[in-house]
Design a protein around this motif. Structure first.
Motif, short mmCIF file in Angstrom:
data_model
loop_
_atom_site.label_atom_id
_atom_site.label_comp_id
_atom_site.label_asym_id
_atom_site.label_seq_id
_atom_site.Cartn_x
_atom_site.Cartn_y
_atom_site.Cartn_z
N SER A 174 0.86 -1.18 0.00
CA SER A 174 0.00 0.00 0.00
C SER A 174 0.90 1.24 0.00
O SER A 174 1.67 1.45 0.94
CB SER A 174 -0.90 0.00 1.24
OG SER A 174 -1.70 1.16 1.28
N HIS A 176 1.66 5.43 -0.31
CA HIS A 176 1.09 6.74 -0.01
C HIS A 176 2.12 7.80 -0.39
O HIS A 176 3.24 7.79 0.10
CB HIS A 176 0.75 6.87 1.48
CG HIS A 176 -0.07 5.73 2.01
ND1 HIS A 176 -1.44 5.65 1.85
CD2 HIS A 176 0.29 4.61 2.67
CE1 HIS A 176 -1.89 4.54 2.41
NE2 HIS A 176 -0.85 3.89 2.91
N THR A 209 3.89 -3.54 5.05
CA THR A 209 2.73 -3.58 4.14
C THR A 209 2.42 -2.19 3.58
O THR A 209 1.74 -2.08 2.57
CB THR A 209 1.49 -4.12 4.86
OG1 THR A 209 1.22 -3.30 6.03
CG2 THR A 209 1.70 -5.57 5.31
N ASP A 210 2.89 -1.15 4.26
CA ASP A 210 2.64 0.23 3.84
C ASP A 210 3.95 0.97 3.60
O ASP A 210 4.89 0.83 4.39
CB ASP A 210 1.84 0.99 4.90
CG ASP A 210 0.37 0.59 4.90
OD1 ASP A 210 0.05 -0.47 4.33
OD2 ASP A 210 -0.44 1.33 5.49
#
Length: 296
Positions: A174, A176, A209-210
């Motif tokens: 994920s 950002h 995961t991010d």
């Protein structure tokens, strides 16, 4: 009445003088505490600290700011000297090891091609020596990249599209991004791509995961790369940029050191931030004066 007024006046003056003396000595104690903290930081090899400038007189504030800025300069110089030292050591070691293994491999190959050796009791042992020598040669050859990097081709890179290309390689994460659409970074495209791939692979191996990439502005822009993987212990954090250091059973220990070296060639500093981005466990930073720009 006059005597009483004089007594009150003297008492007031003494109170004011006493308060000024108290404030003066308290201020001096705080300055001594600052000096102690800076001395201990340097003694422990921490060159990235910054002490606040609030509560200081103008001259003291300017001096503290200069010392804060100097700490960053010292940190960059130390990192550069470390890289140069490891380069020289790696160059010497690879040269000596290759000189030692080349004749061993050559002699073994000659014996293995001898009809008298084939099928004999010596063939297996000679083959083992040959294979070990070849493996060592390949192992050492992989580290030559630390000392044989080509000169970077620096050009303005649109950060958003560049990061989107990295994101496409790891769709299971994920991502950002908190960057202006027009942000650019003066860097070598291929080298910067390898750096971000190394950072992402390390994050995945730490079960992240991010991934968050953003621009932080202090005196000048800084690019932050954060992940929510396992935190890096303090004792490990001090060693992660040392070539060949790794905590992984299958790791080579050159990813981060190679990344730092490639960026250093472009006058960009790669480091591990002491203060992680909120919600994340690890934050790396890429910093260079005036390197990240936004166009109007």
């Amino acid at each position: 009445m006059i005597i009483i007024k004089i007594i009150y006046l003297i008492g007031g003056i003494c109170f004011i003088l006493g308060s000024l003396i108290y404030l003066f000595f308290r201020h001096q104690r705080r300055l001594k505490a600052r000096a102690f903290l800076m001395r201990e930081a340097v003694r422990n090899g921490d060159y990235a600290f910054r002490l606040p400038t609030s509560g200081l007189l103008p001259g003291e504030r300017a001096l503290q700011q200069a010392l804060n800025d100097m700490q960053g300069d010292i940190a960059r110089l130390v990192a550069r000297h470390e890289v140069e030292s490891w380069q020289k050591l790696t160059r010497v070691l690879t040269h000596e090891i290759m000189n030692a293994t080349a004749p061993i491999s050559s002699i073994c190959q000659a014996y293995l091609s001898n009809p008298q050796i084939k099928g004999s009791e010596y063939e297996e042992g000679i083959q083992a020596i040959h294979d070990t020598s070849k493996s060592l040669t390949n192992f050492v050859d992989s580290y030559r990249k630390l000392t044989q990097l080509q000169a970077p081709v620096v050009e303005p890179l649109p950060l958003v599209s560049f990061l989107e290309s990295i994101k496409a390689l790891y769709p299971d994460l994920s991502w950002h991004f908190s960057l202006p659409q027009n942000a650019t970074l003066e860097a070598d495209h291929n080298m910067l791509r390898q750096v971000f791939i190394n950072l992402t692979k390390n994050a995945i191996e730490a079960h992240a995961t991010d991934i968050d990439v953003r621009m932080s502005r202090n005196d000048h822009p800084i690019l932050l790369f954060s992940n929510n993987g396992e935190p890096i212990p303090a004792d490990v954090a001090r060693e992660i940029f040392i070539p060949f250091f790794t905590t992984k059973s299958s790791g080579t220990g050159i990813g981060l050191s190679l990344s730092r070296q490639m960026l250093m060639m472009q006058n960009i500093e790669l480091g591990l931030s002491d203060n992680c981005l909120s919600g994340y466990h690890v934050t790396f930073y890429l910093e260079k004066q005036d390197t990240i720009k936004t166009t109007k």
